[in-house]
Write an enzyme that holds these catalytic residues in place. Structure first.
Site, PDB file in Angstrom:
ATOM      1  CB  CYS A  55      -2.083  79.450  37.731  1.00  0.00           C
ATOM      2  SG  CYS A  55      -1.795  80.083  36.108  1.00  0.00           S
ATOM      3  NE  ARG A 132      -3.959  77.709  31.818  1.00  0.00           N
ATOM      4  CZ  ARG A 132      -3.834  78.432  33.163  1.00  0.00           C
ATOM      5  NH1 ARG A 132      -3.062  77.934  34.038  1.00  0.00           N
ATOM      6  NH2 ARG A 132      -4.697  79.553  33.453  1.00  0.00           N
TER       7      ARG A 132
HETATM    8  C1  BEZ Z   1      -5.853  81.942  35.959  1.00  0.00           C
HETATM    9  O1  BEZ Z   1      -6.764  81.964  36.213  1.00  0.00           O
HETATM   10  O2  BEZ Z   1      -4.914  80.965  36.080  1.00  0.00           O
HETATM   11  C2  BEZ Z   1      -5.330  82.823  34.724  1.00  0.00           C
HETATM   12  C3  BEZ Z   1      -6.446  83.178  33.583  1.00  0.00           C
HETATM   13  C4  BEZ Z   1      -6.208  83.892  32.648  1.00  0.00           C
HETATM   14  C5  BEZ Z   1      -4.943  84.566  32.679  1.00  0.00           C
HETATM   15  C6  BEZ Z   1      -3.730  84.261  33.362  1.00  0.00           C
HETATM   16  C7  BEZ Z   1      -4.141  83.339  34.464  1.00  0.00           C
END
Ligand code: BEZ
Length: 219
Positions: A55, A132
Site C-alpha cells: 500500500c 485494491r
Molecule cells: C500490503 O503490503 O500493502 C498488504 C499486504 C497484504 C495485506 C494487506 C496489505
C-alpha cells in the site's frame, strides 16, 4: 435492494452505473460524493491498510504522479478501513521517511460503509480490509471503468493513467481504443451500422482498413 448507503449492503457497482452517493471523513475534511470534484473526473481507489508495504508503494505512486492526474482534470480519492488518526500518522510517517506527501483526500472508512457500497470489501479475500479497487468516475458521476486487485498484488500506475487517457480520448473523439493503445497511437473508427455506411467505409481511403468492421485512423 437499491444500492444506497442507507441499505448498508455489500454491493458491486457496475460500469455505467451512477457512482453511489456517500458522505465520508477524509484527510482533507468531510466530502459528499455527489458534490466532490464537480466537472472533473475522479479516480477513487482503496487500499487494504495503512502502514503496510505494498500500500505504501501504491499510495506513493499516486502521490508522485499526481501532476499527471491534475493535467487530465482528475481528482484522486483514496480509501481504507482505517481511522483518520491512522491515516494522518501514516501520511506523516511516509513524508518523514521518504519525502513523498499524499496530497489528496483519503477516506477513513472505519465503519466500512463506503467499502461495502462500492464492493471493495470482498469477504473471501478479507473480511476486514478493502481489496485494491480503482473506480474511474466521469464528470457526470458515471462509473466508467473498474479495476479490482487482490491484497498481495500492487496495481500498475502506467495502466491506470493509460486507461484514464483512453476513456477521455474515446469520449472526446467518439472512437474506440485497440489493444495496448497509448496516446499517439491510431484509434478504432466505430464500425458501420448499416449497409450504406458499410459501402461508404469500403470506399473511404482516409482510414487504415483491415475490412469494413476494423478500421483505424490517427487523431
Ligand atoms: C500490503 O503490503 O500493502 C498488504 C499486504 C497484504 C495485506 C494487506 C496489505
Amino acid at each position: 435492494m437499491e444500492n444506497t448507503i442507507e441499505n448498508n449492503v455489500t454491493s458491486m457497482p457496475r460500469i455505467g452505473d451512477k457512482a453511489p452517493d456517500f458522505k465520508a471523513k477524509t484527510t482533507k475534511g468531510d466530502i459528499q460524493m455527489a458534490d466532490f470534484a464537480k466537472d472533473k473526473w475522479i479516480v477513487m481507489f482503496s487500499h487494504p491498510a495503512d502502514f503496510t508495504p505494498v500500500c505504501t508503494t501504491e499510495m506513493s505512486g499516486f502521490a508522485t504522479r499526481k501532476k499527471e492526474f491534475d493535467a487530465l482534470n482528475t481528482e484522486l480519492l483514496g480509501l481504507s478501513i482505517d481511522s483518520i488518526h491512522a491515516h494522518l500518522g501514516w501520511v506523516s510517517n511516509v513524508k518523514e521517511k521518504t519525502g513523498v506527501y499524499f496530497d489528496f483526500p483519503i477516506i477513513a472508512d472505519i465503519d466500512m460503509k463506503v467499502s461495502k457500497l462500492y464492493g471493495m470489501l470482498q469477504p473471501n479475500e478479507s473480511e476486514t480490509a478493502a481489496v485494491r479497487a480503482v473506480f474511474f468516475i466521469d464528470p457526470k458521476k458515471k462509473i466508467r471503468l473498474i479495476m479490482y486487485y487482490p491484497l498481495n498484488v500492487g496495481r500498475n500506475m502506467d495502466e491506470i493513467l493509460r486507461a484514464l487517457k483512453a476513456l477521455q480520448t474515446s469520449d472526446e473523439h467518439g472512437v474506440a481504443m485497440p489493444l495496448d493503445w497509448k496516446k499517439g497511437d491510431k484509434v478504432i473508427v466505430p464500425p458501420p451500422k448499416n449497409l450504406d455506411e458499410m459501402e461508404a467505409r469500403m470506399k473511404d481511403d482516409s482510414c487504415e482498413k483491415v475490412d469494413f468492421y476494423l478500421a483505424k485512423k490517427s487523431l
